[in-house]
Design a protein around this motif. Sequence first.
Motif, PDB file in Angstrom:
ATOM      1  N   THR A   1       0.833  -1.206   0.000  1.00  0.00           N
ATOM      2  CA  THR A   1       0.000   0.000   0.000  1.00  0.00           C
ATOM      3  C   THR A   1       0.868   1.256   0.000  1.00  0.00           C
ATOM      4  OG1 THR A   1      -1.710  -1.198   1.221  1.00  0.00           O
ATOM      5  CG2 THR A   1      -1.869   1.202   1.175  1.00  0.00           C
ATOM      6  N   LEU A   2       1.917   1.236   0.811  1.00  0.00           N
ATOM      7  CA  LEU A   2       2.834   2.377   0.824  1.00  0.00           C
ATOM      8  C   LEU A   2       3.531   2.543  -0.520  1.00  0.00           C
ATOM      9  CD1 LEU A   2       4.448   2.045   4.375  1.00  0.00           C
ATOM     10  CD2 LEU A   2       2.884   3.835   3.595  1.00  0.00           C
ATOM     11  N   ALA A   3       3.842   1.437  -1.176  1.00  0.00           N
ATOM     12  CA  ALA A   3       4.467   1.516  -2.496  1.00  0.00           C
ATOM     13  C   ALA A   3       3.518   2.174  -3.493  1.00  0.00           C
ATOM     14  CB  ALA A   3       4.864   0.120  -2.976  1.00  0.00           C
ATOM     15  N   ALA A   4       2.220   1.882  -3.396  1.00  0.00           N
ATOM     16  CA  ALA A   4       1.245   2.528  -4.280  1.00  0.00           C
ATOM     17  C   ALA A   4       1.192   4.027  -4.018  1.00  0.00           C
ATOM     18  CB  ALA A   4      -0.133   1.905  -4.079  1.00  0.00           C
ATOM     19  N   MET A   5       1.260   4.410  -2.750  1.00  0.00           N
ATOM     20  CA  MET A   5       1.274   5.835  -2.409  1.00  0.00           C
ATOM     21  C   MET A   5       2.515   6.521  -2.970  1.00  0.00           C
ATOM     22  SD  MET A   5      -0.067   5.922   1.535  1.00  0.00           S
ATOM     23  CE  MET A   5      -1.639   5.194   2.030  1.00  0.00           C
ATOM     24  N   ARG A   6       3.648   5.844  -2.864  1.00  0.00           N
ATOM     25  CA  ARG A   6       4.891   6.428  -3.399  1.00  0.00           C
ATOM     26  C   ARG A   6       4.834   6.548  -4.923  1.00  0.00           C
ATOM     27  NH1 ARG A   6       7.018   3.179   0.698  1.00  0.00           N
ATOM     28  NH2 ARG A   6       7.762   4.458   2.431  1.00  0.00           N
ATOM     29  N   ALA A   7       4.181   5.610  -5.567  1.00  0.00           N
ATOM     30  CA  ALA A   7       4.050   5.680  -7.021  1.00  0.00           C
ATOM     31  C   ALA A   7       3.210   6.888  -7.432  1.00  0.00           C
ATOM     32  CB  ALA A   7       3.429   4.396  -7.558  1.00  0.00           C
ATOM     33  N   ILE A   8       2.162   7.178  -6.669  1.00  0.00           N
ATOM     34  CA  ILE A   8       1.344   8.361  -6.941  1.00  0.00           C
ATOM     35  C   ILE A   8       2.158   9.623  -6.704  1.00  0.00           C
ATOM     36  CG2 ILE A   8      -0.668   9.662  -6.165  1.00  0.00           C
ATOM     37  CD1 ILE A   8      -1.958   6.937  -5.462  1.00  0.00           C
ATOM     38  N   LYS A   9       2.917   9.640  -5.616  1.00  0.00           N
ATOM     39  CA  LYS A   9       3.783  10.791  -5.321  1.00  0.00           C
ATOM     40  C   LYS A   9       4.769  11.014  -6.464  1.00  0.00           C
ATOM     41  CE  LYS A   9       6.487  13.602  -2.736  1.00  0.00           C
ATOM     42  NZ  LYS A   9       6.167  15.021  -2.492  1.00  0.00           N
ATOM     43  N   ALA A  10       5.385   9.952  -6.961  1.00  0.00           N
ATOM     44  CA  ALA A  10       6.373  10.078  -8.034  1.00  0.00           C
ATOM     45  C   ALA A  10       5.734  10.562  -9.330  1.00  0.00           C
ATOM     46  CB  ALA A  10       7.076   8.741  -8.256  1.00  0.00           C
ATOM     47  N   ALA A  11       4.475  10.177  -9.565  1.00  0.00           N
ATOM     48  CA  ALA A  11       3.803  10.587 -10.796  1.00  0.00           C
ATOM     49  C   ALA A  11       3.468  12.073 -10.789  1.00  0.00           C
ATOM     50  CB  ALA A  11       2.529   9.763 -10.983  1.00  0.00           C
ATOM     51  N   LEU A  12       3.029  12.586  -9.645  1.00  0.00           N
ATOM     52  CA  LEU A  12       2.622  13.982  -9.565  1.00  0.00           C
ATOM     53  C   LEU A  12       3.753  14.916  -9.161  1.00  0.00           C
ATOM     54  CD1 LEU A  12      -0.894  13.588  -7.892  1.00  0.00           C
ATOM     55  CD2 LEU A  12      -0.386  14.137 -10.266  1.00  0.00           C
ATOM     56  N   ASP A  13       4.764  14.382  -8.507  1.00  0.00           N
ATOM     57  CA  ASP A  13       5.896  15.188  -8.038  1.00  0.00           C
ATOM     58  C   ASP A  13       7.186  14.420  -8.325  1.00  0.00           C
ATOM     59  OD1 ASP A  13       7.469  17.073  -6.701  1.00  0.00           O
ATOM     60  OD2 ASP A  13       7.068  16.199  -4.724  1.00  0.00           O
ATOM     61  N   PRO A  14       7.550  14.288  -9.605  1.00  0.00           N
ATOM     62  CA  PRO A  14       8.639  13.370  -9.983  1.00  0.00           C
ATOM     63  C   PRO A  14       9.990  13.709  -9.379  1.00  0.00           C
ATOM     64  CG  PRO A  14       7.996  14.767 -11.827  1.00  0.00           C
ATOM     65  CD  PRO A  14       6.952  14.947 -10.770  1.00  0.00           C
ATOM     66  N   ASP A  15      10.233  14.956  -9.032  1.00  0.00           N
ATOM     67  CA  ASP A  15      11.519  15.325  -8.446  1.00  0.00           C
ATOM     68  C   ASP A  15      11.457  15.493  -6.933  1.00  0.00           C
ATOM     69  OD1 ASP A  15      13.138  15.487 -10.880  1.00  0.00           O
ATOM     70  OD2 ASP A  15      11.756  17.085 -11.412  1.00  0.00           O
ATOM     71  N   GLY A  16      10.324  15.174  -6.346  1.00  0.00           N
ATOM     72  CA  GLY A  16      10.215  15.180  -4.886  1.00  0.00           C
ATOM     73  C   GLY A  16      10.413  16.526  -4.245  1.00  0.00           C
ATOM     74  N   ILE A  17       9.972  17.616  -4.897  1.00  0.00           N
ATOM     75  CA  ILE A  17      10.210  18.946  -4.338  1.00  0.00           C
ATOM     76  C   ILE A  17       9.074  19.430  -3.447  1.00  0.00           C
ATOM     77  CG2 ILE A  17      11.673  19.618  -6.290  1.00  0.00           C
ATOM     78  CD1 ILE A  17       9.285  21.414  -7.208  1.00  0.00           C
ATOM     79  N   LEU A  18       7.889  18.794  -3.515  1.00  0.00           N
ATOM     80  CA  LEU A  18       6.746  19.279  -2.755  1.00  0.00           C
ATOM     81  C   LEU A  18       6.703  18.647  -1.363  1.00  0.00           C
ATOM     82  CD1 LEU A  18       3.874  19.366  -5.423  1.00  0.00           C
ATOM     83  CD2 LEU A  18       5.485  21.177  -4.775  1.00  0.00           C
ATOM     84  N   ASN A  19       6.997  19.481  -0.370  1.00  0.00           N
ATOM     85  CA  ASN A  19       6.930  19.072   1.041  1.00  0.00           C
ATOM     86  C   ASN A  19       7.599  17.727   1.296  1.00  0.00           C
ATOM     87  OD1 ASN A  19       6.291  19.811   3.620  1.00  0.00           O
ATOM     88  ND2 ASN A  19       4.132  19.260   3.498  1.00  0.00           N
ATOM     89  N   PRO A  20       8.855  17.568   0.872  1.00  0.00           N
ATOM     90  CA  PRO A  20       9.523  16.269   1.056  1.00  0.00           C
ATOM     91  C   PRO A  20       9.694  15.917   2.533  1.00  0.00           C
ATOM     92  CG  PRO A  20      11.102  17.958   0.399  1.00  0.00           C
ATOM     93  CD  PRO A  20       9.742  18.576   0.253  1.00  0.00           C
ATOM     94  N   GLY A  21       9.687  14.615   2.800  1.00  0.00           N
ATOM     95  CA  GLY A  21       9.894  14.146   4.165  1.00  0.00           C
ATOM     96  C   GLY A  21       8.642  14.117   5.013  1.00  0.00           C
ATOM     97  N   LYS A  22       7.502  14.533   4.449  1.00  0.00           N
ATOM     98  CA  LYS A  22       6.248  14.530   5.199  1.00  0.00           C
ATOM     99  C   LYS A  22       5.368  13.364   4.730  1.00  0.00           C
ATOM    100  CE  LYS A  22       7.691  18.589   6.646  1.00  0.00           C
ATOM    101  NZ  LYS A  22       7.071  19.837   6.216  1.00  0.00           N
ATOM    102  N   VAL A  23       4.499  12.923   5.598  1.00  0.00           N
ATOM    103  CA  VAL A  23       3.460  11.908   5.356  1.00  0.00           C
ATOM    104  C   VAL A  23       4.037  10.499   5.183  1.00  0.00           C
ATOM    105  CG1 VAL A  23       1.481  11.177   3.971  1.00  0.00           C
ATOM    106  CG2 VAL A  23       1.914  13.625   4.330  1.00  0.00           C
ATOM    107  N   LEU A  24       4.836  10.275   4.146  1.00  0.00           N
ATOM    108  CA  LEU A  24       5.347   8.931   3.868  1.00  0.00           C
ATOM    109  C   LEU A  24       6.642   8.676   4.621  1.00  0.00           C
ATOM    110  CD1 LEU A  24       4.704   8.713   0.020  1.00  0.00           C
ATOM    111  CD2 LEU A  24       3.338   7.720   1.875  1.00  0.00           C
ATOM    112  N   PRO A  25       6.763   7.515   5.263  1.00  0.00           N
ATOM    113  CA  PRO A  25       7.987   7.213   6.009  1.00  0.00           C
ATOM    114  C   PRO A  25       9.166   7.056   5.069  1.00  0.00           C
ATOM    115  CG  PRO A  25       6.587   5.273   5.865  1.00  0.00           C
ATOM    116  CD  PRO A  25       5.797   6.414   5.307  1.00  0.00           C
TER     117      PRO A  25
END
Length: 484
Positions: A435-459
């Motif tokens: 489930t966490l991997a699915a969340m990370r996949a969504i994060k990567a699709a919408l924020d591919p460079d990880g610049i939006l509020n990194p380090g929050k929500v997902l461990p």
Amino acid sequence: MNNMLPAELATELSVLLGAEGWRTDDGALEANAQDNSWRHQRPAAVALPTSREQVQALVRACRRHRIALVARGAGTGTTGAAVPLEGSIVLSFARMDRILSIRPGDRCAVVEPGVLNGDLQHALSAHGLFWAPDPSSADICSIGGNLACNAGGPRAVKYGTSRDNVLGLVAVTGSGDIIQCGGAYTKDATGYDLTHLLVGSEGTLALIVEATLKLAALPVAQAGLRVLYRDADAAAQAVSRVMGQPVVPTRLEFMDARSLQLLRLNGADVADAGAMLLIEADGDHDTLPYLLQALATAAEGDGMLALDVAMEGAAREKLWAARKALSPALRSVAPGKINEDVVVPVSRIPELVAGVQALAREHDLTIVTFGHAGNGNLHVNILYHPDDADENARAHAALPKIFALTLALEGTLSGEHGIGLAKRDFMAQAFTPETLAAMRAIKAALDPDGILNPGKVLPTAACPRPAAAVTAGSTIDGNHRARP
């Protein structure tokens, strides 16, 4: 660590936003360095755009330079979600605060994210309407912040949380693209539900720049019940009875014995009891008495000590003033407070309350429990003295047990505060790796460079970013710039 921005980026954003919209002075940096979690970190700069086009340009510039962006509303959140990272830019929506339209015929309003909840409610009242979310900070919190953490409040038991009361969004993704989803309609079976995905994502997927909100008609009449019980278990059992009958209360709040003691110490007129429920109904003058009778009948039962009815006016306001006074009253017990807003199925509230009481005894701590019982959402407040090393250690040892208890009762970590930094590392207990991997996949699709509020929500521990994001050069280092 280096907290300086690349000169080229600073110049570009200064020209884009102007002197009022690009701040690097100490006052602005300090004012945006923390939220109500009291975590503190000064950003490298504060950006205050006035339009979606400026937000888009800002995101694109930060993406080119691999600089983190942390969105901020009014800073009333309690989980650290709006606390900047060193070297990051805070994107404050304080200047995007327009109510764009109120459409009574469509029961919706279109607003920018910086509009304050209280200001919106005032504007809507002239039309006989309201927006349902009513968190404790309603007068001063922003709509964007409400949407970011899926805020609720006492009315959520009948009217739902922010997610239930938003119809459409316009947002800027981490790629710098403007996306639109939903609209001024209440039925939609068209494609993926991005609207509800973005609500509650705490600025990690996209930046909301416009929201179409679902409105409700102001009730004609309201009335409340104050019900006292022998102990917390009796009150918790009553919650299950109230929520198991057809009439849905507008509000259903639970307070344990320690809560009532604090209210009395602070001058509230509350009798000595093991627990109390505040129950409210709304409707019209003809139906309200019948609704109230149904709720009163359900509230009665083993362990009930007293039941009082408060119709509209001073008596009803007095009931809710007592409830609102509770959180400030906690400061009289201890300067340290860990406030978690866990949720369990309503039928399991008795087990949650009993488990929390057992943990208080086990760790020799004062734990005060109250909250939105109609949703199974209780605020568990662990009170302690931070300068007492032993008590500090006991408080922080009890916290993971609170979460473990909640999850064992088929519950979840947060009902309305969100995850942010405070509960991020517990997400691996709440969700399977898949489930966490699915969340990370969504994060990567919408924020591919990880610049939006990194380090929050997902461990982050033992949870590598998706390979596509890594190969794109998006791993954020200590300075919150991406390393190739």
